[in-house]
Write an enzyme that holds these catalytic residues in place. Structure first.
Site, short mmCIF file in Angstrom:
data_model
loop_
_atom_site.label_atom_id
_atom_site.label_comp_id
_atom_site.label_asym_id
_atom_site.label_seq_id
_atom_site.Cartn_x
_atom_site.Cartn_y
_atom_site.Cartn_z
N GLY A 8 0.75 -1.38 0.09
CA GLY A 8 0.09 0.24 0.06
C GLY A 8 0.94 1.22 0.13
N GLY A 11 -0.64 4.79 -0.92
CA GLY A 11 -1.63 5.48 -0.21
C GLY A 11 -1.29 6.45 0.50
CD GLN A 12 -4.33 9.99 4.82
OE1 GLN A 12 -4.97 8.91 5.14
NE2 GLN A 12 -4.73 11.28 5.15
CB ILE A 35 -2.72 -2.89 -6.51
CG1 ILE A 35 -3.71 -1.77 -6.06
CG2 ILE A 35 -2.71 -3.90 -4.89
CD1 ILE A 35 -5.10 -1.77 -5.36
CE1 TYR A 143 -10.30 1.18 8.14
CE2 TYR A 143 -11.09 2.12 10.31
CZ TYR A 143 -10.33 1.90 9.37
OH TYR A 143 -8.95 2.55 9.63
CE LYS A 147 -7.78 -0.90 9.96
NZ LYS A 147 -6.55 -1.37 9.27
#
Length: 317
Positions: A8, A11-12, A35, A143, A147
Site C-alpha cells: 500500500g 496510499g495516504q 496494486i 471497517y 480492525k
C-alpha cells in the site's frame, strides 16, 4: 529493520512512510508494494525498488519476501471506513483474507509485521473519553470489525507461532502530501484545501463531534518507533492507543480562521459517516504506548494548522 516491504505504498500513509524509511534506515532496502492502477510515481518510484504486491495473492507476496530477503512488512492495504461500508465484502477480503496471507508468509519467513488498527476498532459501548488501552470493542462498521479481527489475529500469530506482530490504533490522520480516500475523518484534511483555495467548505460531520486526530509526521514516527521498540518492554502488541489531539469541526475551523479569516463552512451531514463518527472515541488514553516504548507526539493543533497551511500554500498557490 533492514529489508522492508511496504504494502500500500502509494496510499495516504504508505507514500510518506516508504520515503521516511528510505531516508532514515541506513543501508535498508525498502520495497514499495502497490496494486496495478496505483503505481508509484516521481520520487517514490525513482528512489527505490517497487513491486506489485496484492495482499490477496499469497504466492506473489512470498516471492517478493524471498527475492528481497524481507525482514519487516508494513501492511497498509485497507478500504477506509466510509468506503468499506459501501463495499463490505471487498473490505473483508482485503483486510482479513489479505492479512492471513501476510501472516502466513511472515510465519514461514520469520518476518515482523505491522498492520495498523484504528479508533474504528471501538464502538458505541466503548468509553468515549479517555478510552483505555484495554476496553470493550464492539464496532458496528465493517471497517471496525476488520480492525478488531486484525488485532486478535495478529496477537494469535504472535502467541501461537512467535511472529513479531506489532501495531498502533491510528486516529484520523491529517496530511498535506496525499489526499485520504474515503475515511470518516477526511473532513479534517479537506477543510484545509478549501481554506487555502478560497472555497466554501461543506462539512459532512456535525458540530460537536469530537474525534482523535494526528498529524502525519507523528503517525509515521509511531509506525517506525513501535517496530524498533525493545520487545522485552512490550506488554501489549496489537494494538497500542496513540493520541495527539482531539477536536470537532468548529474547533478546527476556528483554528484555521485565525490564519485564513475568509474560510466559510456550512454543514451537510453524511449520515453514514456521522453514524460511524458517533460510535468512535472522543479521545484515547495512550499511557501504555508512552510507558512501553516512549511514545510522544510532536504536534499539537496549532503547530499542525500552521504547518498544513504553509505547505498547502506552496503546493496549491
Amino acid at each position: 529493520m533492514k529489508n522492508i516491504l511496504v504494502i500500500g505504498s502509494t496510499g495516504q500513509i504508505g507514500s510518506e512512510l516508504t520515503m521516511k524509511l528510505r531516508r532514515e534506515i541506513p543501508g535498508s532496502t525498502v520495497v514499495a508494494g502497490y496494486i496495478p492502477g496505483a503505481e508509484p510515481k516521481g520520487e517514490l518510484l525513482k528512489s527505490g525498488p517497487s513491486e506489485v504486491a496484492d495482499v490477496r495473492d499469497g504466492q506473489g507476496l512470498a516471492d517478493i519476501v524471498a527475492r528481497y530477503d524481507i525482514d519487516t512488512v508494513y501492511n497498509l492495504a485497507a478500504l477506509l471506513s466510509a468506503v468499506a461500508e459501501r463495499k463490505p465484502l471487498m473490505a473483508w477480503d482485503i483486510q482479513m483474507n489479505g492479512l492471513i496471507n501476510i501472516l502466513e508468509v511472515a510465519r514461514e519467513r520469520r518476518c515482523a509485521v505491522f498492520t495498523p488498527s484504528s479508533i474504528g476498532s471501538f464502538g458505541p459501548s466503548t468509553p468515549h473519553k479517555g478510552t483505555p488501552q484495554d476496553t470493550i470493542q464492539r464496532p458496528r462498521s465493517m471497517y471496525g470489525v476488520t480492525k478488531v479481527a486484525t488485532e486478535l489475529l495478529s496477537d494469535y500469530y504472535f502467541f501461537k507461532y512467535g511472529v513479531d506482530t506489532r501495531a498502533v490504533r491510528f486516529p484520523g490522520l491529517i496530511s498535506h502530501v496525499t489526499l485520504p480516500g474515503g475515511g470518516t475523518t477526511d473532513y479534517a484534511v479537506e477543510i484545509f484545501y478549501s481554506a487555502v483555495c478560497g472555497e466554501e467548505f461543506v462539512c459532512p460531520i456535525a458540530a460537536g463531534t469530537f474525534m482523535d486526530m494526528m498529524y502525519m509526521p507523528d503517525a509515521l514516527k509511531a509506525a517506525v518507533d513501535i517496530m524498533q521498540a525493545d520487545p522485552s518492554r512490550l506488554v501489549h502488541r496489537n494494538a497500542f492507543n496513540v493520541a495527539s489531539m482531539s477536536f470537532d469541526p468548529e474547533i478546527i475551523s476556528a483554528a484555521i480562521r485565525k490564519r485564513i479569516p475568509s474560510l466559510k463552512m456550512r454543514y451537510e451531514i453524511d449520515p453514514v459517516r456521522q453514524a460511524i463518527a458517533d460510535s468512535w472515541p472522543d479521545s484515547m488514553d495512550d499511557s501504555c504506548a508512552r510507558a512501553e516504548w516512549d511514545w510522544k507526539p510532536s504536534y499539537d493543533l496549532d503547530a499542525m494548522v500552521d504547518d498544513m497551511i504553509a505547505n498547502l500554500r506552496r503546493k496549491l498557490l
